[in-house]
Design an enzyme around this catalytic site. Structure first.
Site, short mmCIF file in Angstrom:
data_model
loop_
_atom_site.label_atom_id
_atom_site.label_comp_id
_atom_site.label_asym_id
_atom_site.label_seq_id
_atom_site.Cartn_x
_atom_site.Cartn_y
_atom_site.Cartn_z
N GLY A 88 -2.07 -5.50 -3.06
CA GLY A 88 -0.82 -5.96 -2.73
C GLY A 88 0.64 -5.18 -3.10
N ASP A 109 -5.22 -1.13 -4.74
CA ASP A 109 -4.35 -0.28 -5.93
C ASP A 109 -5.13 0.00 -7.18
OD1 ASP A 109 -1.58 -0.48 -4.59
OD2 ASP A 109 -2.07 -2.71 -4.60
N GLU A 158 -3.96 -9.47 4.03
CA GLU A 158 -5.03 -8.55 3.87
C GLU A 158 -6.29 -9.56 3.41
OE1 GLU A 158 -2.93 -4.49 2.54
OE2 GLU A 158 -3.25 -6.10 0.92
N GLY A 212 1.68 -2.70 -1.42
CA GLY A 212 2.18 -2.67 -0.20
C GLY A 212 3.06 -4.02 0.12
C1 5RP Z 1 -0.74 -3.38 0.39
C2 5RP Z 1 -2.28 -2.63 -0.25
C3 5RP Z 1 -2.67 -1.41 -0.27
O1 5RP Z 1 -3.85 -1.42 0.37
C4 5RP Z 1 -2.61 -0.90 -1.39
O2 5RP Z 1 -1.20 -1.22 -1.98
C5 5RP Z 1 -2.87 0.59 -1.59
O3 5RP Z 1 -1.83 1.36 -0.91
P1 5RP Z 1 -2.05 2.96 -0.69
O4 5RP Z 1 -3.26 3.24 -0.10
O5 5RP Z 1 -0.81 3.22 -0.19
O6 5RP Z 1 -2.10 3.52 -2.23
O7 5RP Z 1 -2.65 -3.68 -1.01
O8 5RP Z 1 -0.73 -4.71 0.35
#
Ligand code: 5RP
Length: 236
Positions: free
Chosen positions: A100, A89, A108, A102
């Protein structure tokens, strides 16, 4: 290549990271819209006959990988991985991350920690000189939520972090529940003056399961934009 430029950048970063994948590798598969592209790339390699074994970092990634017939294992069967490829992020010049968004930060981080290398794939929008633009996800157990929230507030304040802690919800509806049955507090601290200090302060709090600061874990970041791909760190 996707028509949307941001999605095209994500795909480009994923394809670059997929170049490190070799037959027989044990791979961690990240979560999110960027990692999804990488899982697609892995699926193509498996379809082409490459032997691989993978550990997903979320139930969503597990479902995607299973649909692509990617052989899956667990960290119990395969406790050491050669590499994990995941999105982020936010990242800073020291390859420190906030993850995080997502909601998969706990798995992770466990999977990344079990890997010799964490390769981060991202578009340029996640770049920042100092971490904190993206609210820091903190996974907490539902029991004692308000007490834990207050402990987080005071622990964060001691390392110079102030800001609202918002209980994550699904589209302003029900409380978001992680794959591990926990809740997430999103901490809008703004610039985090001392990420290592904050990480330590949060880690010792009862009720906090994990936080989204990934420090000293990333070995390389693959950053893509309309001009191409830049690699920070060591991709090999
Ligand atoms: C999920 C994460 C993702 O890697 C992070 O949110 C990035 O997501 P995106 O590639 O959809 O921007 O940490 O927990």
């Amino acid at each position: 290549m996707p028509a949307d430029p941001l999605d095209a950048a994500k795909r480009l970063a994923a394809e670059k990271a997929a170049e490190i994948v070799r037959p027989g590798m044990r791979l961690g598969l990240g979560t999110g819209s960027t990692a999804k592209h990488f899982v697609d790339c892995v699926g193509e390699k498996v379809k082409g006959g490459m032997p691989l074994i993978c550990v997903p970092t979320s139930e969503a990634t597990r479902a995607q990988a299973a649909a692509l017939n990617i052989p899956l294992t667990s960290l119990d069967e395969t406790p050491e991985l050669d590499a994990t490829v995941d999105g982020t992020d936010e990242f800073d010049p020291q390859l420190r991350l906030i993850k995080g968004g997502g909601g998969a930060l706990l798995r992770e981080k466990i999977v990344a920690s079990a890997s010799k290398r964490l390769i981060v794939i991202t578009d340029r929008t996640k770049q920042n000189t100092r971490l904190g633009r993206f609210p820091l996800p903190i996974e907490v157990v539902p029991f004692g939520l308000e007490a834990t929230r207050r402990k987080i507030e005071s622990a964060a304040a001691r390392v110079g972090c102030h800001g609202a802690l918002t209980l994550r919800r699904v589209k302003a509806g029900p409380v978001f529940v992680t794959d591990n049955g926990n809740y997430i507090l999103d901490a809008a601290f703004g610039v985090i003056p001392d990420p290592e200090g904050l990480a330590l302060a949060l880690a010792v709090l009862p009720g906090v399961v994990e936080h989204g600061l990934f420090l000293g874990l990333a070995s390389a970041i693959v950053i893509a934009d309309a001009d191409g791909v830049e690699i920070k760190g060591d991709l090999r």
